[in-house]
Design a protein around this motif. Sequence first.
Motif, short mmCIF file in Angstrom:
data_model
loop_
_atom_site.label_atom_id
_atom_site.label_comp_id
_atom_site.label_asym_id
_atom_site.label_seq_id
_atom_site.Cartn_x
_atom_site.Cartn_y
_atom_site.Cartn_z
N MET B 216 0.86 -1.18 0.00
CA MET B 216 0.00 0.00 0.00
C MET B 216 0.90 1.23 0.00
O MET B 216 1.99 1.18 0.56
CB MET B 216 -0.83 -0.05 1.28
CG MET B 216 -2.17 0.64 1.18
SD MET B 216 -3.13 0.36 2.67
CE MET B 216 -4.15 -1.05 2.23
N VAL B 217 0.45 2.32 -0.61
CA VAL B 217 1.25 3.54 -0.54
C VAL B 217 0.47 4.65 0.17
O VAL B 217 0.71 4.96 1.32
CB VAL B 217 1.76 4.03 -1.90
CG1 VAL B 217 2.73 5.20 -1.72
CG2 VAL B 217 2.47 2.90 -2.65
N ASP B 218 -0.54 5.21 -0.52
CA ASP B 218 -1.22 6.35 0.11
C ASP B 218 -2.31 5.93 1.08
O ASP B 218 -2.59 6.63 2.04
CB ASP B 218 -1.78 7.30 -0.95
CG ASP B 218 -2.93 6.66 -1.72
OD1 ASP B 218 -2.65 5.72 -2.47
OD2 ASP B 218 -4.08 7.07 -1.53
N SER B 220 -5.47 5.92 0.61
CA SER B 220 -6.72 6.66 0.46
C SER B 220 -7.37 6.46 -0.90
O SER B 220 -8.25 7.21 -1.29
CB SER B 220 -6.47 8.15 0.71
OG SER B 220 -5.57 8.66 -0.26
N GLY B 221 -6.92 5.46 -1.66
CA GLY B 221 -7.56 5.14 -2.93
C GLY B 221 -6.94 5.81 -4.14
O GLY B 221 -7.44 5.72 -5.24
N MET B 222 -5.83 6.48 -3.93
CA MET B 222 -5.28 7.29 -4.99
C MET B 222 -4.32 6.53 -5.90
O MET B 222 -4.18 6.89 -7.07
CB MET B 222 -4.61 8.50 -4.33
CG MET B 222 -4.13 9.57 -5.25
SD MET B 222 -2.39 9.39 -5.46
CE MET B 222 -1.77 9.87 -3.87
N CYS B 223 -3.65 5.49 -5.40
CA CYS B 223 -2.59 4.89 -6.20
C CYS B 223 -2.89 3.50 -6.75
O CYS B 223 -2.33 3.11 -7.77
CB CYS B 223 -1.27 4.89 -5.44
SG CYS B 223 -1.02 3.48 -4.36
N GLY B 224 -3.73 2.74 -6.11
CA GLY B 224 -4.08 1.43 -6.66
C GLY B 224 -3.05 0.33 -6.42
O GLY B 224 -3.19 -0.77 -6.96
N ALA B 225 -2.02 0.60 -5.61
CA ALA B 225 -1.01 -0.43 -5.34
C ALA B 225 -1.63 -1.62 -4.62
O ALA B 225 -1.19 -2.75 -4.79
CB ALA B 225 0.12 0.15 -4.49
N ARG B 227 -4.44 -3.14 -4.95
CA ARG B 227 -5.60 -3.79 -5.55
C ARG B 227 -5.54 -5.31 -5.41
O ARG B 227 -4.50 -5.94 -5.57
CB ARG B 227 -5.79 -3.36 -7.00
CG ARG B 227 -4.67 -3.65 -7.94
CD ARG B 227 -4.89 -2.89 -9.26
NE ARG B 227 -4.06 -3.42 -10.33
CZ ARG B 227 -2.79 -3.06 -10.54
NH1 ARG B 227 -2.22 -2.19 -9.72
NH2 ARG B 227 -2.11 -3.58 -11.53
N PHE B 236 -9.73 -2.05 -4.26
CA PHE B 236 -8.62 -1.49 -3.50
C PHE B 236 -8.80 -1.83 -2.02
O PHE B 236 -9.81 -1.46 -1.42
CB PHE B 236 -8.57 0.03 -3.67
CG PHE B 236 -8.26 0.49 -5.07
CD1 PHE B 236 -8.04 -0.42 -6.09
CD2 PHE B 236 -8.17 1.83 -5.36
CE1 PHE B 236 -7.75 -0.01 -7.39
CE2 PHE B 236 -7.89 2.27 -6.65
CZ PHE B 236 -7.68 1.35 -7.67
N ILE B 239 -9.65 1.33 0.44
CA ILE B 239 -10.95 1.97 0.59
C ILE B 239 -12.14 1.02 0.40
O ILE B 239 -13.22 1.30 0.88
CB ILE B 239 -11.13 3.21 -0.33
CG1 ILE B 239 -10.96 2.81 -1.79
CG2 ILE B 239 -10.19 4.33 0.04
CD1 ILE B 239 -11.65 3.82 -2.67
#
Lengths: 452, 283
Positions: B216-218, B220-225, B227, B236, B239
């Motif tokens: 995971m990176v952010d 908050s749903g922004m990067c998709g890592a 998934r 994701f 979120i």
Amino acid sequence: MNDSKVKGRLQDADVRVTNFEEVEFGYNDEEALQEASRCLQCVNPRCMKGCPVNIMIPEFIKGIKEGDLKKAYEVISRSSSLPAVCGRVCPQEKQCESMCVKGIKGEAISIGSLERYVADQAIINQFNSVVPAEKVGKKVAIVGSGPAGLTCAGDLAKAGYDVTIYEVLHKAGGVLTYGIPEFRLPKSIVQKEVDSLKKLGVEIKCDVPIGNALTIADLQQQYDAVFLGTGAGLPKFMGIPGEDANQVFSANEVLTRINLMGGYQEEAKTPIKKGKTAYVIGGGNVAMDAVRSLKRLGVDAHIMYRRSLEELPARKMEVEHAVDEGIVFDILKNPVEILTDDKNNVVGMKVVNMILGEAGEDGRRGVTEDPDSLHTVDCDMVIMALGTSPNHGALKDSDIALSDKGLIVVEGTKTSLDSVFAGGDAVTGAATVILAMEAGKKAAKEIMESLS
Amino acid sequence: MYKVVYNKKISSNSYEMLVEAPLVVEKCMPGQFVIVMAKEDSERIPLTIYDYDREKGLLWLIYQVIGASTEELTTVQQKIFSVSGPLGNANEICKDPDAYKGKRICYVAGGVGIAPVYPQVKYLQEHGFNVDVIYGSRSADLLLIRDKVEKVVSKIRYATDDGSFGTKGFVTDILASNIEDYDIVVAIGPVIMMKNVVELTKKYNIPTIVSMNPLMVDGSGMCGACRCEIDGKPKFACIHGPEFDGFKVNFDLALKRMSIYKEEEQEKWELMKKRLQGGKNHE
């Protein structure tokens, strides 16, 4: 009389692909003065009509001409809270500069470069932006510290409102911090702009996921008004086989690791993947940012785009810079499958050629697959830069009205919820920094009207 | 910056940290997580909310040292740079306990997976449930927070790979021989354990909730890592999760995706060891 603009100096392409330093050096004093003196100081300035935030362009250029940079900065900062950002990332060629009278017969004034010059000088010489008005005793909460939120905060703070920004990440700036790379927008510049907002009295609370830590209802209770500038949302994927392979990333992930987490630096603690050959799928500014970042990490970086070069949605200048940097553009092609080995690692893609059709209702030419063109390309990384779909994390437990596409519905900037306003990508879908700033500005105005 | 009350070793490879984070715990629910950063330049690490005290604004975290960034976390004293949360969604049962009244619930935890299990079981006990726990690890010394867990469960059974405590074998062995006793299973631990639990419960058609812990990176749903493939579609974990219907999770894919940065992480670990060593020797 020579009527060409003063060209901005750039880092040589073969040098700049080895570093993350800014591509453009920016005008020096002499260049700025020379360019400023080309301005005709029109009585009815057309350029201003092209500026979403209505900067008094001739007036600030006059300041440069007269050697009064402090005045020039004051003029800009009356209208813009982020001039050093706008001077760098606004598509001026489609806005102010496209309207410049000089552009009819010759070259338009480089308004963007002059704005950047003034903003950078203001940072170097520590000019203060306008002094905030007397406190009005009203509190506004802003969700998201991207360009929309920062702009809204700046305008409200200048007018004497108490502003608190909530940001889920550990650093403020939104896309300016995690998305746009250092070589286009140095993070120290973003930080300086954020600092100048803090000087205006804006409070920034990082690490707070609105929707979970506090709901919109909580904010409605604690503040006189709320502005939602939550941004574009979840990165889209294509839905093709193999997309869950280990080296398929969203452009947002690659950019976040590189920008927010500093992954391009050798000593960074957050890892970043450096494949041999990467294909970035898409043709917008985010795709350009991702492909040029990867190139700088030593990756053989390609753009794969399903339309032709003419339809690339990215800013022309960014495409030109990318071409100069040796980015390969594989146009009129689209992946249909990502190929993997038994460990789920990317080894290539199945690709089809696309055929351009007639322009559709939106003016963009449609494309169809050429069924006989199926072929494979070798690669070990695939980056999806296909846009976003809305993220409703911050809206949890609220019954705010949303469009069919899941975007926040607004009238002006007012949402369906009492005293809650919204703007930027959360309302429009993925767009540009300056449009988000325009929305932030408009919201600030409407918030002030609603509270007066 | 957040005040750290303590950051102490609780087993050969695990630590417990107590942090002052009032805004995180004001509304947090069992099942949610935080992302922490030791320092301003550190990696963002997702960690389960393991315990909390809303009145005192205190947050308890447990983490296992598995690489450079968790190694760095062990050096945190007095202040930690960032604690962002609560992130993700609350556990489904805790969110709506009334909907599960009368159901016989079994939690299956593996290793450090006891950290997310504890607050759920505690919450359910407070809401009148008698919940059983099956807890396993490689050996006795790696079983964590036993005292705390034992106070909130109806019955707890242990399994260790080497037989040094409880049943010799796996949690799934214990679950298999008691499977008739349960209506719902919640499994949290290593992906392979959750996969094995689901293979078993699927046979008996016992609904099973699992908690995914991908890269995971952010958060908050922004990067998709993060998934995961759920019911054939990408979701994701940050979120949409972290908990999902175990029957719908593609565990094999999740296992493969955990190794994406394996080589890079190894390099970073070598670098971190040198860095921490350097600090100690003043070289």
